[in-house]
Every structure is written in structure tokens, then in C-alpha cells.
Design an enzyme around this catalytic site. Sequence first.
Site, PDB file in Angstrom:
ATOM      1  N   ASN A   5       0.877  -1.166   0.000  1.00 12.87           N
ATOM      2  CA  ASN A   5       0.000   0.000   0.000  1.00 12.87           C
ATOM      3  C   ASN A   5       0.918   1.220   0.000  1.00 12.87           C
ATOM      4  OD1 ASN A   5      -1.757   2.076   0.459  1.00 12.87           O
ATOM      5  ND2 ASN A   5      -2.440   1.389   2.489  1.00 12.87           N
ATOM      6  N   TRP A   6       1.038   1.833  -1.159  1.00 17.71           N
ATOM      7  CA  TRP A   6       1.984   2.956  -1.303  1.00 17.71           C
ATOM      8  C   TRP A   6       1.470   4.245  -0.665  1.00 17.71           C
ATOM      9  CZ3 TRP A   6       4.651   3.082  -6.802  1.00 17.71           C
ATOM     10  CH2 TRP A   6       5.421   1.918  -6.947  1.00 17.71           C
ATOM     11  N   LYS A   7       0.171   4.259  -0.319  1.00 16.80           N
ATOM     12  CA  LYS A   7      -0.454   5.473   0.231  1.00 16.80           C
ATOM     13  C   LYS A   7      -0.193   6.666  -0.710  1.00 16.80           C
ATOM     14  CE  LYS A   7      -0.221   3.263   4.668  1.00 16.80           C
ATOM     15  NZ  LYS A   7      -0.164   3.314   6.109  1.00 16.80           N
ATOM     16  N   HIS A  45      -9.669   1.052   4.846  1.00 17.44           N
ATOM     17  CA  HIS A  45      -8.392   1.293   5.533  1.00 17.44           C
ATOM     18  C   HIS A  45      -8.618   2.279   6.682  1.00 17.44           C
ATOM     19  CE1 HIS A  45      -4.279   2.467   6.352  1.00 17.44           C
ATOM     20  NE2 HIS A  45      -3.909   1.368   5.725  1.00 17.44           N
ATOM     21  N   GLU A  47      -6.950   4.695   7.674  1.00 17.52           N
ATOM     22  CA  GLU A  47      -6.700   6.098   7.317  1.00 17.52           C
ATOM     23  C   GLU A  47      -7.899   6.679   6.565  1.00 17.52           C
ATOM     24  OE1 GLU A  47      -2.866   5.449   5.508  1.00 17.52           O
ATOM     25  OE2 GLU A  47      -2.014   5.074   7.484  1.00 17.52           O
ATOM     26  N   GLU A  71      -5.684  -5.125  10.177  1.00 15.50           N
ATOM     27  CA  GLU A  71      -4.672  -4.112  10.457  1.00 15.50           C
ATOM     28  C   GLU A  71      -5.017  -3.401  11.760  1.00 15.50           C
ATOM     29  OE1 GLU A  71      -2.458  -2.690   6.680  1.00 15.50           O
ATOM     30  OE2 GLU A  71      -4.176  -1.401   6.996  1.00 15.50           O
ATOM     31  N   GLY A  90       2.414   1.964  11.116  1.00 12.02           N
ATOM     32  CA  GLY A  90       3.460   2.990  11.136  1.00 12.02           C
ATOM     33  C   GLY A  90       4.122   3.218  12.485  1.00 12.02           C
ATOM     34  N   SER A 125       3.158  -2.345  10.360  1.00  8.11           N
ATOM     35  CA  SER A 125       4.591  -2.362  10.686  1.00  8.11           C
ATOM     36  C   SER A 125       5.335  -3.619  10.241  1.00  8.11           C
ATOM     37  CB  SER A 125       4.792  -2.144  12.189  1.00  8.11           C
ATOM     38  OG  SER A 125       4.431  -0.824  12.532  1.00  8.11           O
ATOM     39  N   GLY A 168       2.811  -1.271   4.305  1.00  7.96           N
ATOM     40  CA  GLY A 168       2.792   0.163   4.002  1.00  7.96           C
ATOM     41  C   GLY A 168       4.192   0.663   3.692  1.00  7.96           C
ATOM     42  N   GLY A 169       4.797   1.328   4.683  1.00  6.25           N
ATOM     43  CA  GLY A 169       6.103   1.977   4.511  1.00  6.25           C
ATOM     44  C   GLY A 169       7.135   1.136   3.776  1.00  6.25           C
TER      45      GLY A 169
HETATM   46  P1  13P Z   1       2.887   0.245   7.763  1.00  7.76           P
HETATM   47  O1  13P Z   1       3.388  -1.059   7.148  1.00  7.76           O
HETATM   48  O2  13P Z   1       3.674   1.435   7.313  1.00  7.76           O
HETATM   49  O3  13P Z   1       2.725   0.117   9.237  1.00  7.76           O
HETATM   50  O4  13P Z   1       1.427   0.499   7.158  1.00  7.76           O
HETATM   51  C1  13P Z   1       0.511  -0.525   7.155  1.00  7.76           C
HETATM   52  C2  13P Z   1      -0.640  -0.139   6.317  1.00  7.76           C
HETATM   53  O5  13P Z   1      -1.312   0.839   6.607  1.00  7.76           O
HETATM   54  C3  13P Z   1      -0.907  -0.933   5.127  1.00  7.76           C
HETATM   55  O6  13P Z   1      -2.176  -0.688   4.624  1.00  7.76           O
END
Ligand code: 13P
Length: 253
Positions: free
Chosen positions: A11-13, A101, A103, A170, A176, A214, A235-236
Amino acid sequence: MTNKLKYFVGNWKMFGSFSSLKNIYRIHRFCVKFNKARKKNKIILCVPNTLIYFFTKKFRSKIISIGAQNCHHHQTKGSFTGSVNAKMLKNVGAKYIILGHSESRHEGDTNQLIKKKIKSALNQQLYVIFCIGETYSEKIRKKTFSVLKNQLKSSMDKKINLNNIIIAYEPVWSIGTGKIPKIDSLRNIFRFIKNEFKKNLKTKTSPPVLYGGSVNDKNITKFTSILEIDGFLIGGASRSSKKFIDIIKNYYK
Ligand code: 13P
């Protein structure tokens, strides 16, 4: 370790540009070799809407699919400034879509709205990666199971196409932060989600359930003992091809 197909979803956000295509090529080169020699993996990269068309035109692969990260709930065109619906995303080449998600929930997506989005994405034959998870305050109040139960129940229609659904657990407090759940408690949560899904939708099989929060190339080995985990939503670490590849490599070590 089972031989089941495993998902590694990035997930590149709100990150990435045209030049990120080189990252996708690197991941692809690695997976072609790795999958031949070892395991079956499905790679999905959920990128910003502005990159979907470019990536899907430049790049065709059975191993890597491109997805979106959210959509408007309306199925048809309309006066919704700044919005994009599932049909538009499908038209530019998306195969998958992340919905629910945390977010996006934080920006106002309710369970009811997510239900409409899931329905409209499934109507477009998109594969839905439906995210659920408790906040830190819900966790310490021991509400994890009831939150998950409610999210599953209130966002999923009983008549949905089960083949096009993937669930991602999640925990919001893990996204994060570098914190991951204890392995025993995670195993129980995965069992709970799969059972709850089967109960709600009166089916004998559960869709794949992924873990997200994470995940990195160091802690990935901790998850290998949980057979119920069908893959990861990253994510990251998914924004670096090296880290993403190392996660896959280390998972199978
Ligand atoms: P991180 O891997 O950066 O914690 O993010 C997880 C995420 O939100 C994937 O959708």
C-alpha cells in the site's frame, strides 16, 4: 510453512511517481526467479490513482497486479468534486482496491459507507481488500473481538461474490508505529476473523486474510508460525523495492 498461495500487498499510500516504475520492474525480476524456484506468491501494488494507468500500460504481469486505495461509493457518474468511482478505477486498469483502511475511516468512511463501496467495487469485478482493525483504546478496553465482529458484519452484504474478497487485519495501533501484536493473540484473532466470516456469510470457506501493520524485513519471520495468515499488507516498507523483496525472501527463510 504451507504451499498455499501467499499475498504480498504493497500500500503505497500518497507516495510514488512515474519513476517508481523501476521499483516494480525490480520486484518483478525477483519474483519471476523466486516463484519458479520456490513458492507461489501473488504481488499486488496499490498505488495512487494518478499512477494506475501509467503502470498498467507499461507493465503486464501475471505475478504483479495493480490496485487502488479507495473510491467513491457512487456507482455512476455524478457531481462529486474530487472523487473517483470504482468503474473509473477499473477503466484505467486497477484489478484490486483497498477499502475500509483505517486512514480512510479516519477521513470519514463509516461501516455503512464502506459497505456501499464494497458493493460498487464488486459490481465492477474488482478484487476488494477489505481492512478491519481495532484502535489502541479499543484494544486496551478489550474490545478487539467485538470491533472486528461489527466491522465484518456491518460492511459486508450477505450476497457478495466471495471469490473477490480478501480481508486484511490491520490493528490501527500497529500502523506505522513499529509495534506488532503478540503472536499468540494474533493467531486467535485470525481464527476469529475466519470463523466469524463463515458464520456471517454462511459459507464453509473463508477468504484469504492478510496481516498489516509495521511489517518489515526483520519482523516478517515472526509471522511464519501462524498458518492462518494468507499474506501481508505492507505500508512503509513496500515503497522500497529492496525492503519489499527482503520481506518476501525472509518470509521463506
Ligand atoms: P505500515 O506497514 O507502514 O505500518 O502500514 C501498514 C498499512 O497501513 C498498510 O495498509
